[in-house]
Design an enzyme around this catalytic site. Structure first.
Site, PDB file in Angstrom:
ATOM      1  N   GLY A  22       0.793  -1.218   0.000  1.00  0.00           N
ATOM      2  CA  GLY A  22       0.000   0.000   0.000  1.00  0.00           C
ATOM      3  C   GLY A  22       0.828   1.272   0.000  1.00  0.00           C
ATOM      4  O   GLY A  22       1.844   1.387  -0.685  1.00  0.00           O
ATOM      5  N   ARG A  62       4.926  -7.201   8.943  1.00  0.00           N
ATOM      6  CA  ARG A  62       4.458  -8.042  10.044  1.00  0.00           C
ATOM      7  C   ARG A  62       4.183  -9.465   9.597  1.00  0.00           C
ATOM      8  O   ARG A  62       4.366 -10.416  10.353  1.00  0.00           O
ATOM      9  CB  ARG A  62       3.204  -7.429  10.675  1.00  0.00           C
ATOM     10  CG  ARG A  62       2.762  -8.149  11.960  1.00  0.00           C
ATOM     11  CD  ARG A  62       1.599  -7.470  12.616  1.00  0.00           C
ATOM     12  NE  ARG A  62       0.383  -7.523  11.809  1.00  0.00           N
ATOM     13  CZ  ARG A  62      -0.813  -7.147  12.252  1.00  0.00           C
ATOM     14  NH1 ARG A  62      -0.945  -6.657  13.474  1.00  0.00           N
ATOM     15  NH2 ARG A  62      -1.866  -7.221  11.462  1.00  0.00           N
ATOM     16  N   TYR A  82     -10.415   3.625  15.263  1.00  0.00           N
ATOM     17  CA  TYR A  82      -9.419   4.034  14.264  1.00  0.00           C
ATOM     18  C   TYR A  82      -9.236   5.546  14.278  1.00  0.00           C
ATOM     19  O   TYR A  82      -8.099   6.051  14.280  1.00  0.00           O
ATOM     20  CB  TYR A  82      -9.879   3.562  12.886  1.00  0.00           C
ATOM     21  CG  TYR A  82      -8.929   3.866  11.761  1.00  0.00           C
ATOM     22  CD1 TYR A  82      -7.754   3.130  11.597  1.00  0.00           C
ATOM     23  CD2 TYR A  82      -9.199   4.875  10.845  1.00  0.00           C
ATOM     24  CE1 TYR A  82      -6.886   3.401  10.548  1.00  0.00           C
ATOM     25  CE2 TYR A  82      -8.343   5.148   9.792  1.00  0.00           C
ATOM     26  CZ  TYR A  82      -7.182   4.412   9.653  1.00  0.00           C
ATOM     27  OH  TYR A  82      -6.319   4.684   8.610  1.00  0.00           O
ATOM     28  N   LYS A 107      -5.782   7.634  15.148  1.00  0.00           N
ATOM     29  CA  LYS A 107      -5.163   8.520  14.167  1.00  0.00           C
ATOM     30  C   LYS A 107      -5.168   9.974  14.630  1.00  0.00           C
ATOM     31  O   LYS A 107      -4.254  10.742  14.293  1.00  0.00           O
ATOM     32  CB  LYS A 107      -5.881   8.379  12.816  1.00  0.00           C
ATOM     33  CG  LYS A 107      -5.667   7.018  12.164  1.00  0.00           C
ATOM     34  CD  LYS A 107      -4.205   6.765  11.841  1.00  0.00           C
ATOM     35  CE  LYS A 107      -3.989   5.505  11.044  1.00  0.00           C
ATOM     36  NZ  LYS A 107      -2.568   5.282  10.673  1.00  0.00           N
TER      37      LYS A 107
END
Length: 236
Positions: free
Chosen positions: A14, A35, A142, A146
């Protein structure tokens, strides 16, 4: 600033992978962490789970041994565990905060330690999200993680500016990645309708912004939140 040592945490796919490739193409020595899956061909790759402190220490030590102390660290590792609040399990909240925010704390702390020892300044770049400013139903965990990156990065800008270390945040909007590929067309059309530019971002557009704030040209920019979101979060 050619030949710098760069580490992209969460750089195996990504946006992170696009950042790593762009910086390598510009002449930097680039390492990435992953990971799961396999190492990235052509890039020094280190397996690292940012929720494990020992993994973070091992990853930075491996990068330092391979290409010297990291001059630039881009912190991109993140997960989503989407769910409406009343249905959200404590485990989903904790896992998101642990990876996205506490993981960033671990990586930044280790990065700053190396930068101070090297005595040549450095660049910290955190990948946040437009959701941090706007909020999003089903993504309270989320969005919180963030948003936390913004306060964290700005605090580091104040703490370590005198050491020549800048700390900035890139806040992408919806970007064409594997995550967006699973959205159905109706959901995608709904999101795009809210974007003034009328489309989602391409990975290279996010990476270009990251590369700029990590460059020598951005040496007087710190504590900034730079939206790359097609205007969706303007005014925040």
């Amino acid at each position: 600033m050619p030949g710098r040592s760069v580490l992209v945490v969460g750089g195996s796919r990504g946006i992170g992978l696009e950042v790593a490739r762009q910086m390598a193409e510009s002449g930097d020595r680039v390492a990435v962490t992953y990971r799961s899956g396999e190492p990235i061909v052509g890039l020094f790759s280190v397996k690292c789970d940012v929720t494990v402190p020992e993994d973070v220490e091992r990853a930075f030590a491996a990068v330092e041994a391979e290409q010297g102390p990291a001059d630039v660290v881009i912190i991109n590792a993140g997960v989503t565990e989407d769910c409406l609040l009343l249905r959200m399990a404590e485990e989903d909240w904790a896992a998101t905060i642990e990876t996205n925010l506490t993981g960033a704390y671990r990586c930044a702390k280790r990065a700053v330690r190396g930068m101070i020892r090297a005595r040549r300044g450095g660049r910290l770049v955190f990948i946040s999200s437009a959701v941090a400013m706007l909020g999003e139903a089903g993504q309270s965990n989320y969005a919180a993680s963030k948003s936390g990156l913004i306060g964290f990065a700005r605090s580091l800008a104040r703490e370590y500016g005198s050491r020549g270390i800048t700390s900035n945040v890139i806040a992408p909007g919806l970007t064409e990645t594997g995550m967006t590929a699973v959205l159905d067309q109706e959901r995608l059309d709904h999101i795009i309708a809210q974007v003034p530019l009328g489309r989602i971002a391409q990975r290279w557009e996010i990476a270009s912004a990251v590369r700029f704030v990590a460059s020598n040209d951005a040496g007087y920019i710190t504590g900034a939140v730079i939206p790359v979101d097609g205007g969706v979060a303007m005014g925040h």
